[in-house]
Design an enzyme around this catalytic site. Structure first.
Site, PDB file in Angstrom:
ATOM      1  N   HIS A  50      73.683  83.108  41.662  1.00 22.11           N
ATOM      2  CA  HIS A  50      72.668  82.298  41.527  1.00 22.11           C
ATOM      3  C   HIS A  50      71.861  81.604  42.408  1.00 22.11           C
ATOM      4  O   HIS A  50      72.295  81.274  43.351  1.00 22.11           O
ATOM      5  CB  HIS A  50      73.427  82.090  40.427  1.00 22.11           C
ATOM      6  CG  HIS A  50      74.309  83.541  39.111  1.00 22.11           C
ATOM      7  ND1 HIS A  50      74.288  82.572  38.588  1.00 22.11           N
ATOM      8  CD2 HIS A  50      73.428  84.429  39.201  1.00 22.11           C
ATOM      9  CE1 HIS A  50      74.479  84.017  37.249  1.00 22.11           C
ATOM     10  NE2 HIS A  50      73.828  85.114  38.129  1.00 22.11           N
ATOM     11  N   GLU A  52      72.139  78.530  42.490  1.00 14.34           N
ATOM     12  CA  GLU A  52      72.975  77.495  42.723  1.00 14.34           C
ATOM     13  C   GLU A  52      73.905  77.807  44.103  1.00 14.34           C
ATOM     14  O   GLU A  52      74.018  76.567  44.903  1.00 14.34           O
ATOM     15  CB  GLU A  52      73.805  76.780  41.318  1.00 14.34           C
ATOM     16  CG  GLU A  52      73.029  76.080  40.361  1.00 14.34           C
ATOM     17  CD  GLU A  52      73.212  77.440  39.014  1.00 14.34           C
ATOM     18  OE1 GLU A  52      72.368  78.660  39.985  1.00 14.34           O
ATOM     19  OE2 GLU A  52      73.146  77.794  37.741  1.00 14.34           O
ATOM     20  N   ALA A 156      41.482  94.544  27.286  1.00 13.95           N
ATOM     21  CA  ALA A 156      40.334  93.448  28.125  1.00 13.95           C
ATOM     22  C   ALA A 156      38.724  93.656  26.937  1.00 13.95           C
ATOM     23  O   ALA A 156      38.736  95.190  26.705  1.00 13.95           O
ATOM     24  CB  ALA A 156      40.069  94.415  29.127  1.00 13.95           C
ATOM     25  N   TRP A 172      35.083  99.318  33.828  1.00 11.79           N
ATOM     26  CA  TRP A 172      35.915  99.120  33.459  1.00 11.79           C
ATOM     27  C   TRP A 172      35.525  97.642  33.225  1.00 11.79           C
ATOM     28  O   TRP A 172      33.715  97.409  32.702  1.00 11.79           O
ATOM     29  CB  TRP A 172      35.946  98.342  34.724  1.00 11.79           C
ATOM     30  CG  TRP A 172      37.404  99.272  35.787  1.00 11.79           C
ATOM     31  CD1 TRP A 172      36.288  99.829  36.261  1.00 11.79           C
ATOM     32  CD2 TRP A 172      38.577  99.393  35.397  1.00 11.79           C
ATOM     33  NE1 TRP A 172      37.513 100.665  37.410  1.00 11.79           N
ATOM     34  CE2 TRP A 172      37.949 100.401  36.272  1.00 11.79           C
ATOM     35  CE3 TRP A 172      39.586  98.783  34.459  1.00 11.79           C
ATOM     36  CZ2 TRP A 172      40.152 100.664  36.759  1.00 11.79           C
ATOM     37  CZ3 TRP A 172      40.004  99.523  34.974  1.00 11.79           C
ATOM     38  CH2 TRP A 172      40.132 100.473  35.948  1.00 11.79           C
ATOM     39  N   ARG A 186      51.781  93.467  35.369  1.00 15.57           N
ATOM     40  CA  ARG A 186      52.817  94.608  34.815  1.00 15.57           C
ATOM     41  C   ARG A 186      54.038  94.646  36.309  1.00 15.57           C
ATOM     42  O   ARG A 186      54.487  95.299  36.406  1.00 15.57           O
ATOM     43  CB  ARG A 186      51.827  96.029  35.873  1.00 15.57           C
ATOM     44  CG  ARG A 186      50.871  96.250  34.991  1.00 15.57           C
ATOM     45  CD  ARG A 186      50.053  97.568  35.769  1.00 15.57           C
ATOM     46  NE  ARG A 186      49.011  97.771  34.329  1.00 15.57           N
ATOM     47  CZ  ARG A 186      48.426  99.506  34.557  1.00 15.57           C
ATOM     48  NH1 ARG A 186      48.669  99.712  36.029  1.00 15.57           N
ATOM     49  NH2 ARG A 186      47.639  99.323  33.395  1.00 15.57           N
ATOM     50  N   THR A 198      45.393 106.273  23.283  1.00 16.97           N
ATOM     51  CA  THR A 198      45.153 105.588  24.892  1.00 16.97           C
ATOM     52  C   THR A 198      44.987 106.463  26.357  1.00 16.97           C
ATOM     53  O   THR A 198      44.361 106.580  27.643  1.00 16.97           O
ATOM     54  CB  THR A 198      45.770 104.681  25.596  1.00 16.97           C
ATOM     55  OG1 THR A 198      45.369 103.871  24.888  1.00 16.97           O
ATOM     56  CG2 THR A 198      44.909 103.799  26.907  1.00 16.97           C
ATOM     57  N   LEU A 206      49.277 103.787  34.726  1.00 18.70           N
ATOM     58  CA  LEU A 206      50.314 102.241  34.393  1.00 18.70           C
ATOM     59  C   LEU A 206      51.372 102.026  35.520  1.00 18.70           C
ATOM     60  O   LEU A 206      52.001 102.301  34.559  1.00 18.70           O
ATOM     61  CB  LEU A 206      51.075 103.007  33.226  1.00 18.70           C
ATOM     62  CG  LEU A 206      49.827 103.113  32.146  1.00 18.70           C
ATOM     63  CD1 LEU A 206      50.379 103.669  30.352  1.00 18.70           C
ATOM     64  CD2 LEU A 206      48.987 102.504  31.520  1.00 18.70           C
ATOM     65  N   LEU A 299      47.572 100.633  18.797  1.00 18.43           N
ATOM     66  CA  LEU A 299      49.147 100.636  18.061  1.00 18.43           C
ATOM     67  C   LEU A 299      49.236  99.370  18.188  1.00 18.43           C
ATOM     68  O   LEU A 299      50.511  98.842  17.577  1.00 18.43           O
ATOM     69  CB  LEU A 299      49.594 101.098  20.198  1.00 18.43           C
ATOM     70  CG  LEU A 299      51.146 101.045  19.835  1.00 18.43           C
ATOM     71  CD1 LEU A 299      51.533 101.562  19.398  1.00 18.43           C
ATOM     72  CD2 LEU A 299      51.580 101.190  21.920  1.00 18.43           C
TER      73      LEU A 299
HETATM   74  N1  LIG Z   1      40.155  97.860  26.499  1.00 20.18           N
HETATM   75  C1  LIG Z   1      41.292  97.598  26.751  1.00 20.18           C
HETATM   76  O1  LIG Z   1      41.898  96.651  27.288  1.00 20.18           O
HETATM   77  C2  LIG Z   1      42.046  98.673  26.301  1.00 20.18           C
HETATM   78  C3  LIG Z   1      43.261  99.248  26.275  1.00 20.18           C
HETATM   79  C4  LIG Z   1      43.667 100.310  26.087  1.00 20.18           C
HETATM   80  C5  LIG Z   1      42.520 101.367  25.208  1.00 20.18           C
HETATM   81  N2  LIG Z   1      41.358 101.305  25.385  1.00 20.18           N
HETATM   82  C6  LIG Z   1      40.270 101.901  24.831  1.00 20.18           C
HETATM   83  O2  LIG Z   1      41.138 102.643  23.619  1.00 20.18           O
HETATM   84  C7  LIG Z   1      41.257 103.690  23.177  1.00 20.18           C
HETATM   85  C8  LIG Z   1      41.922 104.309  22.535  1.00 20.18           C
HETATM   86  O3  LIG Z   1      42.868 103.597  21.598  1.00 20.18           O
HETATM   87  P1  LIG Z   1      43.393 104.003  19.980  1.00 20.18           P
HETATM   88  O4  LIG Z   1      43.494 102.777  19.204  1.00 20.18           O
HETATM   89  O5  LIG Z   1      42.578 105.035  19.502  1.00 20.18           O
HETATM   90  O6  LIG Z   1      44.961 104.447  20.793  1.00 20.18           O
HETATM   91  P2  LIG Z   1      46.401 104.387  21.085  1.00 20.18           P
HETATM   92  O7  LIG Z   1      46.199 102.870  20.150  1.00 20.18           O
HETATM   93  O8  LIG Z   1      45.840 104.228  21.928  1.00 20.18           O
HETATM   94  O9  LIG Z   1      46.939 105.100  20.369  1.00 20.18           O
HETATM   95  C9  LIG Z   1      47.033 105.158  18.530  1.00 20.18           C
HETATM   96  C10 LIG Z   1      47.913 106.347  18.493  1.00 20.18           C
HETATM   97  O10 LIG Z   1      49.299 106.085  18.723  1.00 20.18           O
HETATM   98  C11 LIG Z   1      50.260 106.537  18.242  1.00 20.18           C
HETATM   99  N3  LIG Z   1      50.794 106.024  17.394  1.00 20.18           N
HETATM  100  C12 LIG Z   1      52.472 106.341  17.578  1.00 20.18           C
HETATM  101  N4  LIG Z   1      53.079 104.917  16.534  1.00 20.18           N
HETATM  102  C13 LIG Z   1      52.156 104.382  16.538  1.00 20.18           C
HETATM  103  C14 LIG Z   1      52.169 103.506  15.381  1.00 20.18           C
HETATM  104  N5  LIG Z   1      53.850 102.805  15.333  1.00 20.18           N
HETATM  105  N6  LIG Z   1      51.421 102.481  14.639  1.00 20.18           N
HETATM  106  C15 LIG Z   1      50.259 103.108  15.716  1.00 20.18           C
HETATM  107  N7  LIG Z   1      49.891 103.758  16.317  1.00 20.18           N
HETATM  108  C16 LIG Z   1      50.781 104.848  17.048  1.00 20.18           C
HETATM  109  C17 LIG Z   1      49.366 106.875  17.125  1.00 20.18           C
HETATM  110  O11 LIG Z   1      49.112 108.940  16.978  1.00 20.18           O
HETATM  111  P3  LIG Z   1      50.579 109.950  16.838  1.00 20.18           P
HETATM  112  O12 LIG Z   1      50.549 109.495  15.650  1.00 20.18           O
HETATM  113  O13 LIG Z   1      49.982 111.236  16.937  1.00 20.18           O
HETATM  114  O14 LIG Z   1      51.784 109.319  17.726  1.00 20.18           O
HETATM  115  C18 LIG Z   1      48.198 106.661  17.195  1.00 20.18           C
HETATM  116  O15 LIG Z   1      46.807 107.664  16.639  1.00 20.18           O
HETATM  117  C19 LIG Z   1      40.993 104.305  23.737  1.00 20.18           C
HETATM  118  O16 LIG Z   1      39.384 104.538  23.792  1.00 20.18           O
HETATM  119  C20 LIG Z   1      40.551 103.479  25.413  1.00 20.18           C
HETATM  120  O17 LIG Z   1      39.831 103.601  26.631  1.00 20.18           O
HETATM  121  C21 LIG Z   1      40.648 100.154  25.981  1.00 20.18           C
END
Ligand SMILES: NC(=O)c1ccc[n+]([C@@H]2O[C@H](COP(=O)([O-])OP(=O)(O)OC[C@H]3O[C@@H](n4cnc5c(N)ncnc54)[C@H](OP(=O)(O)O)[C@@H]3O)[C@@H](O)[C@H]2O)c1
Length: 363
Positions: A50, A52, A156, A172, A186, A198, A206, A299
């Site tokens: 730790h 200290e 983003a 991006w 990360r 995603t 990731l 999600l």
């Molecule tokens: N700009 C950014 O920061 C950023 C970041 C990430 C993604 N993206 C973009 O976002 C898009 C994807 O987003 P999305 O909303 O379609 O998909 P997502 O949120 O990545 O995935 C959704 C899927 O996750 C599964 N899931 C499992 N448990 C869940 C829960 N408790 N609640 C909700 N979903 C759950 C579900 O499918 P199942 O039930 O079949 O498992 C749901 O259809 C892409 O175009 C990606 O490029 C952008």
């Protein structure tokens, strides 16, 4: 006279442990004699000595410690864990005064560490620059009391609030400097979590791309095990710890994923999806103290709805997409302003023409 400068130095030292000490706290310590720093230390890695003890060991001679003052960002421990109690080392050292920043909410330590020091004649000051000391250990304080990961939702978006173009692509939205900041996140958080949407849209890795950095444990929420076996995540699961959380029955696909090196966690169902509250409890038991939730929108809504998001890091890129492309939080949304998920603005950072807004959950 106790002096802020020394505690601020202890906080800086503590930050050297970012990404290395989880699920332990970040702690820094400075030993001061006659107004001069004679020893410094911090908690360097999980299971290591730790702060200290490292500070005491760094002193050139035992005489430096006699009558000295110890500044430490977190209450010294008084129990046998991976290392012996720091209170013992302090009492044996000759230090006469201890200045503590944060109190330790760990029930094994809370109030007992400072109590033992006082009982043995040490002058103890508590809550010194407490807010700044507390700030560096948000993850630890959450994890030690709730036993579930501290969740940072990061996304983003464009100036008009889109997270992907209408073709689903999101690479991006922000610039290189913003993306480097994400790499720091990360590196400092133990896990990274995305939805299967995603993975299918972006085929991401990731990983942490900082040299000498640490890859977070990858967690994919994939209720029905739709993840493609040829995805980058599955192909690299043998070398980077990967968890697929699902809620369906065990299938041949589950076996194939396990053979590829993925670890599978099965939860109950919540609205037909992975039960995120249950998943957080399981991850907490596995020792995962923090998660970077990197979307997507479905999600994110699931996690917000279950009250699991502790912090939101919102990058705004200097672009506009327009149209009906995806937004950071999807799902059904809230039906009334009164039901909105409330946050408090904590910090604003600028990366050239991008902005990072950090919010803390408001309740
Ligand atoms: N700009 C950014 O920061 C950023 C970041 C990430 C993604 N993206 C973009 O976002 C898009 C994807 O987003 P999305 O909303 O379609 O998909 P997502 O949120 O990545 O995935 C959704 C899927 O996750 C599964 N899931 C499992 N448990 C869940 C829960 N408790 N609640 C909700 N979903 C759950 C579900 O499918 P199942 O039930 O079949 O498992 C749901 O259809 C892409 O175009 C990606 O490029 C952008």
């Amino acid at each position: 006279m106790i002096d802020e400068v020394f505690m601020l130095r202890a906080i800086e030292l503590a930050k050297n442990g970012v990404g290395k000490v989880n699920p332990n706290p970040l702690v820094g310590a400075v030993i001061v004699k006659d107004g001069m720093i004679v020893g410094e230390g911090y908690h360097m890695y999980y299971g290591g000595l730790h702060a200290e003890r490292n500070a005491i060991a760094s002193c050139k001679s035992k005489d430096d410690l006699i009558g000295a003052t110890l500044y430490v960002t977190l209450e010294p421990c008084c129990h046998y864990g991976k290392t012996p109690p720091c209170t013992e080392a302090i009492l044996q050292s000759g230090i006469k005064e201890v200045v503590i920043g944060s109190r330790d909410p760990n029930p094994l330590v809370a109030g007992k560490g400072s109590g033992i020091l006082r009982e043995n004649g040490i002058i103890v000051h508590e809550d010194f620059i407490k807010d700044k000391c507390d700030e560096i250990n948000r993850v630890f304080f959450h994890y030690i009391t709730k036993k579930t990961p501290y969740v940072v939702m990061k996304y983003a978006m464009t100036m008009d609030g889109k997270i992907a173009a209408s073709n689903g692509k999101s690479k991006w939205i922000t610039n290189e400097s913003s993306r480097m900041r994400v790499q720091d996140m990360r590196n400092s958080l133990m896990g990274i979590m995305v939805g299967i949407g995603t993975v299918i849209a972006d085929n991401p890795m990731l990983t942490c791309r900082i040299e000498g950095g640490r890859n977070p444990v990858r967690i994919i929420c994939d209720s029905g095990l739709r993840i493609p076996l040829e995805s980058q995540i599955v192909k690299t699961a043998g070398s980077i710890k990967t968890i697929i959380a699902f809620c369906g029955g065990e299938t041949g696909k589950a076996e194939e994923l396990k053979r590829s090196g993925c670890e599978l966690i099965r939860t109950g169902q919540k609205d037909g999806h992975v039960n995120l509250t249950e998943l957080m409890q399981i991850l907490g038991k596995m020792g995962i103290d923090s998660l970077l939730l990197e979307g997507g929108g479905e999600l994110n809504f699931g996690a917000l709805s279950e009250g699991l998001v502790n912090e939101a890091c919102v990058f705004v890129g200097a672009k506009i997409f327009g149209g009906t492309a995806k937004t950071p939080v999807g799902g059904t949304g809230v039906c009334d302003i009164e039901n909105a998920f409330g946050f408090l603005l904590e910090n604003v950072e600028k990366f050239d023409s991008d902005v990072l807004l950090t919010y803390l959950r408001g309740d």
